[in-house]
Design a protein around this motif. Sequence first.
Motif, PDB file in Angstrom:
ATOM      1  N   LYS A  70       0.845  -1.190   0.000  1.00 52.38           N
ATOM      2  CA  LYS A  70       0.000   0.000   0.000  1.00 52.38           C
ATOM      3  C   LYS A  70       0.884   1.245   0.000  1.00 52.38           C
ATOM      4  O   LYS A  70       1.440   1.616   1.028  1.00 52.38           O
ATOM      5  N   VAL A  71       1.022   1.843  -1.175  1.00 60.13           N
ATOM      6  CA  VAL A  71       1.828   3.050  -1.308  1.00 60.13           C
ATOM      7  C   VAL A  71       0.983   4.240  -0.872  1.00 60.13           C
ATOM      8  O   VAL A  71      -0.099   4.476  -1.402  1.00 60.13           O
ATOM      9  N   ILE A  72       1.489   4.987   0.105  1.00 55.11           N
ATOM     10  CA  ILE A  72       0.716   6.108   0.651  1.00 55.11           C
ATOM     11  C   ILE A  72       1.553   7.376   0.648  1.00 55.11           C
ATOM     12  O   ILE A  72       2.764   7.346   0.915  1.00 55.11           O
ATOM     13  N   HIS A  73       0.896   8.471   0.314  1.00 55.17           N
ATOM     14  CA  HIS A  73       1.522   9.788   0.402  1.00 55.17           C
ATOM     15  C   HIS A  73       0.632  10.653   1.283  1.00 55.17           C
ATOM     16  O   HIS A  73      -0.566  10.804   1.006  1.00 55.17           O
ATOM     17  N   ILE A  79      -0.355  -3.769  -5.818  1.00 51.35           N
ATOM     18  CA  ILE A  79       0.091  -2.489  -5.277  1.00 51.35           C
ATOM     19  C   ILE A  79      -1.070  -1.508  -5.325  1.00 51.35           C
ATOM     20  O   ILE A  79      -1.667  -1.289  -6.382  1.00 51.35           O
ATOM     21  N   ASP A  80      -1.410  -0.939  -4.175  1.00 55.79           N
ATOM     22  CA  ASP A  80      -2.446   0.090  -4.080  1.00 55.79           C
ATOM     23  C   ASP A  80      -1.788   1.450  -3.896  1.00 55.79           C
ATOM     24  O   ASP A  80      -0.700   1.556  -3.323  1.00 55.79           O
ATOM     25  N   PHE A  81      -2.472   2.504  -4.354  1.00 55.00           N
ATOM     26  CA  PHE A  81      -1.946   3.866  -4.228  1.00 55.00           C
ATOM     27  C   PHE A  81      -2.995   4.741  -3.549  1.00 55.00           C
ATOM     28  O   PHE A  81      -4.153   4.778  -3.972  1.00 55.00           O
ATOM     29  N   ASN A  82      -2.588   5.443  -2.497  1.00 58.14           N
ATOM     30  CA  ASN A  82      -3.511   6.306  -1.766  1.00 58.14           C
ATOM     31  C   ASN A  82      -2.816   7.601  -1.372  1.00 58.14           C
ATOM     32  O   ASN A  82      -1.634   7.600  -1.002  1.00 58.14           O
TER      33      ASN A  82
END
Length: 302
Positions: free
Chosen positions: A183-186, A215-218
Amino acid sequence: MKTILCAVDYSTNAIAALKYAEALSSKINSKLNVLHVYDNLTLGSTVNDAHLLPKKELKKEKLFKLKNFCRQHLGNKTDPKNIEIEVVENVSVVEGINIQAKKTKVSLIFTGMKGKGKLKSFFMGSTTKELISNAPCPVFSIPEKYVLKHLKAIVYATAFEQQDIYAVAKLSEIASVFDATIKVIHISPLSEKDGTTQMEWFKEMLLQRVNYDKIDFNIYSSNDTIYFLRLYLIEVKADMVAMLERNNIKTFFNKIFQNDLVKEMETLALLPLISFNEKNFKKNNGEIALKQELSLKKLNLL
């Protein structure tokens, strides 16, 4: 990952790191190198006045203690075909670990989040902090009594740098074995206006270079980065946190990630942390091209 190194100082945290490293190395079929770095002027040996022993005898005594430690906490899993147990002498623990890591070309270094020394921070020991900054490969810090049971959710905090893409690529090698989701988070400061656009650019670049489909992006907005990340980790039931150690602070946002998340992350001390260092991603043509491509996209030229 052919070889994993686990640094042991006989603390409670070292026990957790050893067990986690053994479990992971078995799962990904890697060799495990268990290492203890000692100073011949250090007391606390199983033999009185051990610092007065000849060097060969002292090393033999230290190795005997480390082997017993491994047997005590790993039981019958100490097969020499899979686990190599070594002790080395060095006045600097970090230097001793790094020399061994380079010598055996390890892919990952395991350590406890805190050592047994008296001078240590609340969240992370000074040895672990120094390793994160200087080790030749990623450093995996394991909290006290943490046990590897499964890996379903790995959270990677990004600041949209090209090195993040190489870090996620390395991370996917572990995630793929467990079929875990990265889970890629910014977490964007409220003053940051183009975070969503940057995330789309970053997502496109990453998926072109990382061959892993879970891979998830949030992206979220908050001025309290640590507090928000802590809530997010609870919400997604994270099993691991991954971050990039940045040596050159170029922006305010990078400074947030550098100081608050990796260095002073007391509130996140219940989860294993894998730290990548940007200096270990060699400057090559591919990385330069990626940097230029990211820069052009940010300027809306692509």
